[in-house]
Design an enzyme around this catalytic site. Structure first.
Site, PDB file in Angstrom:
ATOM      1  N   TYR A 101      15.175  31.690   1.993  1.00 24.22           N
ATOM      2  CA  TYR A 101      14.053  32.504   2.453  1.00 24.22           C
ATOM      3  C   TYR A 101      14.191  32.874   3.928  1.00 24.22           C
ATOM      4  CZ  TYR A 101      11.423  31.313  -1.787  1.00 24.22           C
ATOM      5  OH  TYR A 101      11.008  31.173  -3.079  1.00 24.22           O
ATOM      6  N   ARG A 107      -9.917   1.172  15.585  1.00 21.54           N
ATOM      7  CA  ARG A 107      -9.820   1.966  14.360  1.00 21.54           C
ATOM      8  C   ARG A 107     -10.896   1.477  13.389  1.00 21.54           C
ATOM      9  NH1 ARG A 107      -4.050   2.090  11.366  1.00 21.54           N
ATOM     10  NH2 ARG A 107      -4.686  -0.054  10.881  1.00 21.54           N
ATOM     11  N   MET A 153      10.790  24.813  -1.886  1.00 19.62           N
ATOM     12  CA  MET A 153       9.887  23.863  -2.551  1.00 19.62           C
ATOM     13  C   MET A 153      10.662  22.871  -3.408  1.00 19.62           C
ATOM     14  SD  MET A 153       6.708  24.489  -5.186  1.00 19.62           S
ATOM     15  CE  MET A 153       5.616  25.225  -3.975  1.00 19.62           C
ATOM     16  N   LYS A 171       0.844  -1.201   0.000  1.00 17.62           N
ATOM     17  CA  LYS A 171       0.000   0.000   0.000  1.00 17.62           C
ATOM     18  C   LYS A 171       0.879   1.250   0.000  1.00 17.62           C
ATOM     19  CE  LYS A 171      -0.452   0.029   5.063  1.00 17.62           C
ATOM     20  NZ  LYS A 171      -1.377   0.060   6.191  1.00 17.62           N
TER      21      LYS A 171
END
Length: 818
Positions: A713, A585, A762, A487
């Protein structure tokens, strides 16, 4: 190799049962999955902790295999094949290889050590091949199984052998010595690899040296510790950079990007330049130079050939190609044995029905071209290759031997003919094996066909996945089934490619979180049963359509699925019942059990394939009492369900940590998750797992800033002194947490830590390389062997799962096998 069963019986001390003891053998195999098995194959049914070749005998007979070495066999098969019964099939394989080796009388170079074995072997092959017809072990076939398989590839045309031997435990080398029986020994660097298998470094050295008990000469770096263990009867030919009494004295000097060695031998000194500067490569090159000196090569030949050494690529890489193609990159070697390995890998990793091979001329087969290329053709036919593109003067002459064969004399001709839209060379929806000798520069073809992405990549080591899978398999009872979780895009590592490998290893189930993950795998051709652990009711129709198997965890969900199943008139469709034993859950609780039983009783549309639960604290022994209470409640609730439904479903509750910490609760199946990917929360267990993923990038630019200047930044980093800064093209959009910025995290450049400066951007991050010798284009390791995913998780105060699954899918995955 051409031997009859009658010849082989006394060699391996076997009892023969069958109907044809004159059956001819020309191939040895231990892998039931290869398409290269056939009528003249002798299959050794090796039994190990994780696999038993005996399980596949009937299947192999149906495929045409007639000859087997076994410890036992089904009497019902006695009339269908030849069975050579022995006490131990691995030992029989080793005996056969030792016998076969002794049929040939030419120099054999045996190489061992902790590091550098494969590189020294490949470089020696390059340096000596103009003068010898060499047989060498393919890739890193240096194990108790790999060595005999390498030896049996010798033929009458070879006149020099180069084989490597690797060990991880005591008493292994003696067996390999009998098989290789080297006449010349090369001992490479002795390092820390496999230290856990030996009491101390002395025991490790003594075990390694067993390979050389009957050599005529042993080539090694003169070292007081190692030489103390060498039998004084063995002739040494040694070198040193410190001890002038060595047979060869070597001094080193770095020049730009090369190293100049000054070699003093037999009172003469001469320079040799090699295109490397790192210590490991220099040492490996000197070992090769020593072999050339021992063989009597003159200075000029040594100087010329040593300058041409090259980085050895030991990996078969899987890459995304243009037009939905998959590329298998093996563009640095072309010999018959490695072709067999590459074709097997192609079959394991194929993602399309159409299979193409781009193949250069083949070297060092020990056969004439008239003998070789028909064999290559048969090999390609047996692997069901759709199209062959040959490149080279020689292979072009045998174009008619290949079905759908197209040939070009060189790479430039191929590139000139390549036009994605109009050419007969169009590539689309196929798996392409690119296999060529180094001189052909097939890397240009790889570049042409590879999907273009940026320079940050996540390399996935398929060998390491296999190793980790087998490590956890070794903890299981023989009849315990194994589900492996793929998964979340294979925990960030790549879903389909890993699923394909797991299918090759014949796991029992794959687990995904959502239906779309399972549908993607099914559309890719995965046939292993796939369980969907968190199915949404809106996906039930798609789950049924694609033959996925849903986990059902609520009455509402069960009724919704039954309604659709009845509409589609299904019968005994497999479902999996989830019980909540304390995780709270998902799952049926104890007070739901009667309604669950009532709903399922007498219903013919579905079949409860398994009953499962999930442990909340299997990784934390401080909560052992709670974990045991979960197991006890699971036993109670699942037993009630089984009794009421009068069925025998698979039961499973253990995840990765549970496999190690609660082996008594294996039930019928366990679920392996993050352990497959080389991550454990137990420091002791972590030592036995191999790193799977290495996140790499490159240095885009280097600049020097002065005291008081800032980086990034917000000016979060202010230089307190003159600082050299490298920019790396990877950022938070690729999955790098901003919390690693401002000195918290680091990357590795040229084996040294480079601290992350200022804010992670980024698409970029900046690091301090003031004290690191580096340049633009150098490789940067974000995580892998160092820093590990566990280390990064600790820095971020999170878990390794989050680090792995955060890596963006815009980061290219490259899958490789060593």
């Amino acid at each position: 190799m051409t031997l009859s069963i009658r010849n082989i019986i006394p060699i391996i001390k076997a009892n023969w049962f069958g109907n044809n003891d004159i059956s001819i053998i020309d191939t040895i195999s231990i892998d039931s999955r290869t398409l290269q098995n056939g009528k003249h194959t002798l299959f050794f049914a090796i039994s190990g902790p994780n696999h038993d070749g005996h399980q596949y005998i009937e299947e192999l007979i149906s495929q045409g295999v007639q000859n087997f070495v076994v410890t036992h066999f089904d009497e019902n098969l006695k009339s269908k094949a030849n069975f050579l019964v022995v006490e131990n099939t691995l030992e029989a394989l080793q005996k056969f290889a030792a016998f076969y080796r002794n049929q040939f009388d030419f120099p054999i170079i045996g190489i061992t050590g902790s590091n550098g074995k494969t590189i020294v072997k490949e470089w020696l092959n390059f340096l000596l091949s103009p003068d010898y017809n060499i047989i060498r072990s393919p890739k890193s076939y240096n194990s108790q199984v790999g060595v005999p398989l390498s030896i049996v590839a010798i033929n009458e045309k070879h006149n020099l052998g180069i084989f490597e031997a690797g060990i991880s435990l005591k008493n292994e080398m003696e067996k390999l010595q009998k098989i290789i029986d080297p006449t010349i020994g090369v001992l490479t660097n002795i390092g820390s690899a496999h230290d856990e298998g030996f009491a101390d470094i002395g025991e490790k050295i003594k075990e390694k040296l067993k390979l050389f008990t009957s050599v005529k000469v042993l080539i090694l770096n003169k070292n007081r510790t190692i030489c103390a263990f060498v039998n004084p009867k063995i002739k040494q030919f040694n070198w040193s950079s410190d001890d002038k009494s060595a047979d060869v004295f070597v001094t080193k000097k770095k020049l730009d990007e090369i190293t100049e060695l000054n070699i003093t031998y037999q009172e003469e000194t001469f320079p040799v330049r090699i295109p490397f500067q790192d210590q490991a490569s220099v040492e490996n090159a000197i070992h090769c130079l020593m072999v050339m000196l021992y063989f009597g090569y003159n200075q000029k030949v040594i100087q010329t050939r040593m300058t041409q050494l090259y980085p050895v690529e030991m990996r078969l890489k899987v890459k995304n190609g243009i037009f939905n193609c998959t590329i298998i990159d093996d563009s640095y070697s072309s010999d018959f044995q490695s072709l067999k390995i590459a074709l097997d890998f192609l079959e394991h990793q194929k993602q399309h029905k159409k299979k193409t091979i781009i193949l250069s001329d083949i070297f060092q087969s020990g056969l004439t071209n008239e003998e070789l290329y028909p064999q290559v053709s048969q090999l390609i036919i047996s692997n069901k290759i759709t199209r062959v593109i040959g490149i080279g003067e020689t292979i072009s002459k045998f174009k008619n031997k290949f079905i759908n064969g197209i040939c070009f004399k060189n790479v430039n001709e191929f590139i000139a003919a390549f036009d994605p839209e109009t050419s007969k060379l169009n590539f689309e929806n196929e798996t392409i094996l690119i296999k060529g000798a180094r001189d052909f520069h097939f890397e240009e073809i790889v570049s042409l066909l590879e999907e273009k992405t940026h320079e940050t990549v996540l390399e996935i080591n398929l060998n390491a996945i296999s190793h980790n899978l087998n490590f956890f398999k070794s903890k299981l009872a023989p009849k315990t089934k194994l589900m492996v979780m793929v998964k979340a895009f294979g925990y960030g590592n790549g879903g389909f490619e890993i699923a394909k490998l797991l299918e090759h290893h014949k796991v029992d189930y794959l687990g995904v979180a959502f239906a779309d993950e399972g549908i993607s795998l099914k559309n890719g051709g995965i046939s292993v049963p796939i369980m969907v652990l968190n199915p949404e009711t809106t996906s039930f129709s798609s789950i049924i359509q694609h033959q996925l198997e849903p986990e059902i965890y609520s009455i509402k969900g069960l009724k919704a699925f039954l309604k659709i199943a009845e509409q589609k008139k299904l019968k005994h469709f497999p479902i999996h019942i989830k019980l909540d034993t304390g995780m709270h859950r998902l799952g049926f609780q104890e007070n739901n059990l009667l309604e669950l039983i009532k709903t399922l009783q007498g219903n013919e549309t579905v079949k409860v394939k398994s009953i499962l639960s999930h442990m909340a604290t299997s990784d934390d022994l401080a909560h052992q009492a709670f974990a045991i209470s979960q197991i006890e409640l699971f036993e109670n609730l699942s037993s009630q369900l089984i009794s009421a439904l009068k069925t025998k479903p698979i039961r499973h509750i253990l995840n990765t940590s549970g496999i190690s910490n609660y082996p008594e609760a294996q039930y019928d199946m366990v679920r392996l998750g993050i352990g497959l990917y080389g991550v454990s929360n137990d420091d002791e267990e972590q030592k036995y797992l191999e790193n799977v993923g290495t996140l790499k990038s490159v240095i885009s630019q280097i600049r020097t800033i002065e005291k008081g200047e800032s980086v990034g930044y917000g000016r979060r980093f202010m230089a307190e002194k003159q600082t050299k800064v490298a920019t790396i093209p990877i950022g938070y959009a690729d999955g790098i947490s901003r919390h690693l910025g401002n000195g918290v995290g680091y990357v590795i450049i040229n084996q040294k830590k480079a601290i992350i400066l200022g804010s992670v951007c980024m698409d970029m991050l900046m690091v301090d390389v003031t004290d690191i010798e580096c340049k633009e284009g150098n490789t940067v390791i974000i995580f892998g062997e160092r820093p590990t995913v566990n280390e990064i998780a600790k820095l971020l105060q999170t878990i390794p799962y989050e680090v792995l699954t955060s890596i963006s899918q815009r980061v290219k995955r490259i899958f490789y096998r060593e």
